[in-house]
Design a protein around this motif. Structure first.
Motif, mmCIF file in Angstrom:
data_model
loop_
_atom_site.group_PDB
_atom_site.id
_atom_site.type_symbol
_atom_site.label_atom_id
_atom_site.label_comp_id
_atom_site.label_asym_id
_atom_site.label_seq_id
_atom_site.Cartn_x
_atom_site.Cartn_y
_atom_site.Cartn_z
ATOM 1 N N TYR A 1 33.121 45.028 40.696
ATOM 2 C CA TYR A 1 34.170 44.022 40.584
ATOM 3 C C TYR A 1 35.544 44.687 40.670
ATOM 4 O O TYR A 1 35.865 45.555 39.857
ATOM 5 C CB TYR A 1 34.068 43.267 39.263
ATOM 6 C CG TYR A 1 32.787 42.474 39.087
ATOM 7 C CD1 TYR A 1 32.401 41.529 40.029
ATOM 8 C CD2 TYR A 1 31.973 42.665 37.979
ATOM 9 C CE1 TYR A 1 31.238 40.797 39.871
ATOM 10 C CE2 TYR A 1 30.813 41.935 37.806
ATOM 11 C CZ TYR A 1 30.447 41.004 38.759
ATOM 12 O OH TYR A 1 29.298 40.279 38.595
ATOM 13 N N ASN B 1 35.844 46.837 37.398
ATOM 14 C CA ASN B 1 34.654 47.160 36.614
ATOM 15 C C ASN B 1 33.451 47.226 37.547
ATOM 16 O O ASN B 1 32.920 46.196 37.950
ATOM 17 C CB ASN B 1 34.442 46.093 35.533
ATOM 18 C CG ASN B 1 33.209 46.342 34.687
ATOM 19 O OD1 ASN B 1 32.679 47.439 34.638
ATOM 20 N ND2 ASN B 1 32.745 45.296 34.017
ATOM 21 N N ASP C 1 37.835 41.697 36.935
ATOM 22 C CA ASP C 1 36.815 41.205 36.003
ATOM 23 C C ASP C 1 37.518 40.689 34.755
ATOM 24 O O ASP C 1 37.921 41.452 33.883
ATOM 25 C CB ASP C 1 35.839 42.331 35.652
ATOM 26 C CG ASP C 1 34.655 41.845 34.817
ATOM 27 O OD1 ASP C 1 34.596 40.642 34.494
ATOM 28 O OD2 ASP C 1 33.780 42.683 34.477
ATOM 29 N N ARG D 1 35.829 36.771 38.432
ATOM 30 C CA ARG D 1 35.508 38.099 38.935
ATOM 31 C C ARG D 1 35.693 38.090 40.446
ATOM 32 O O ARG D 1 35.492 37.065 41.096
ATOM 33 C CB ARG D 1 34.058 38.481 38.611
ATOM 34 C CG ARG D 1 33.730 38.502 37.126
ATOM 35 C CD ARG D 1 32.236 38.653 36.894
ATOM 36 N NE ARG D 1 31.904 38.647 35.473
ATOM 37 C CZ ARG D 1 30.671 38.607 34.995
ATOM 38 N NH1 ARG D 1 29.636 38.563 35.834
ATOM 39 N NH2 ARG D 1 30.463 38.592 33.697
ATOM 40 N N SER E 1 36.561 32.316 33.237
ATOM 41 C CA SER E 1 36.297 33.665 33.744
ATOM 42 C C SER E 1 36.572 33.714 35.240
ATOM 43 O O SER E 1 36.455 32.714 35.951
ATOM 44 C CB SER E 1 34.828 34.054 33.529
ATOM 45 O OG SER E 1 34.490 34.142 32.175
#
Length: 294
Positions: free
Chosen positions: A22, A19, A25, A39, A37
């Motif tokens: 990234y 993304n 992601d 990234r 999360s």
């Protein structure tokens, strides 16, 4: 849901979640859970990236190269490292409800490990020499754990994150274990992401088996840049191919009042721990860093 469905949902191949800047992601919405999360930010030489933290706390961890992190009036110069196989890295903690600027003169790749949280802690620098390096297991279950943000080594509100390096031919994340039930003092609920890199573009293997009816069931052939999501289930082993070191970054967070990593071993495999005292630690370890803690 079939095992094939689980494989495509929970084994995310390199590039499949890219993304913008990234290359990977993964947030709670993508993972289908509440907090964890990860990234991976790729910056060209002279590149600059702005991170808006929102309701999550984040750690900026160099995978290759170094960078400067500006956040909350602080400036952190991260020396970084040549690769995840070459040394422990310094890192920066960035609090929730903040803007951070990440800049790299020479370029590099940087993991952003995050967790939705409640408290806003100060932005801080984590020096590489202060990262506890642990040798875990013995024999062909020997591995190295860089506890840069383990529950008992670096203060975060919810986030727990460590790096594991497994010598070629060894098994790690073994015995298979789980953390998907709240059992005070015995097991904590944690959502977990495994991010893999394999030395010299090799292949490794990672297993997640169901701990309940309909639970997660994945056997993944992993290569550099792959991730495996673990919302529940017994996870392990992670298998390093002969002649290739296997690296993975673990990112975890959960709903418990205490930030703690409490696990249950698979009842069919926990006996392996009893064999470790009689075997030497793999002589290839440590790859780098300090000697094991008592």
């Amino acid at each position: 849901m079939t095992a094939d469905d689980d494989r495509s949902r929970y084994h995310l191949k390199a590039g499949s979640t890219a993304n913008g800047s990234y290359t990977l992601d993964i947030g709670p919405e993508r993972a289908g859970w509440d907090r964890s999360s990860l990234r991976v930010l790729e910056l060209a030489p002279g590149g600059v990236h702005t991170l808006v933290t929102g309701g999550s706390e984040w750690i900026v961890l160099p995978l290759t190269g170094g960078c400067t992190v500006h956040s909350s009036g602080e400036i952190f110069e991260l020396l970084g490292r040549e690769s995840v196989f070459s040394g422990v890295s310094d890192f920066a903690y960035v609090p929730r409800d903040a803007h951070a600027q990440i800049a790299s003169g020479a370029g590099g790749r940087f993991a952003l490990a995050g967790a939705k949280c409640e408290r806003r802690l100060p932005a801080r620098y984590g020096p590489a020499p202060e990262v506890p390096v642990e040798l875990r297991g013995s024999g062909n279950c020997s591995r190295q754990v860089n506890n840069f943000a383990a529950a008992d080594t670096f203060e975060c509100d919810r986030l727990i994150a460590v790096e594991v390096l497994t010598p070629g031919g060894n098994w790690s994340s073994y015995p298979p274990h789980k953390h998907d039930e709240h059992r005070p003092g015995a097991e904590s609920v944690l959502e977990e992401i495994y991010y893999f890199e394999v030395e010299h573009d090799g292949l490794g293997y990672h297993r997640v088996s169901p701990s309940r009816t309909g639970g997660t069931d994945v056997l993944a052939e992993v290569s550099s840049g792959d991730a495996v999501l673990i919302p529940d289930g017994w996870h392990g082993p992670s298998i390093a191919p002969p002649g290739r070191t296997l690296y993975y970054l673990n990112v975890m967070a959960g709903p418990g009042e205490q930030r703690e990593w409490l696990i249950s071993d698979h009842p069919d495999h926990g006996w392996i721990r009893d064999t470790w005292p009689a075997q030497p630690v793999d002589p290839r370890l440590p790859f780098y860093g300090t000697e094991p803690r008592p």
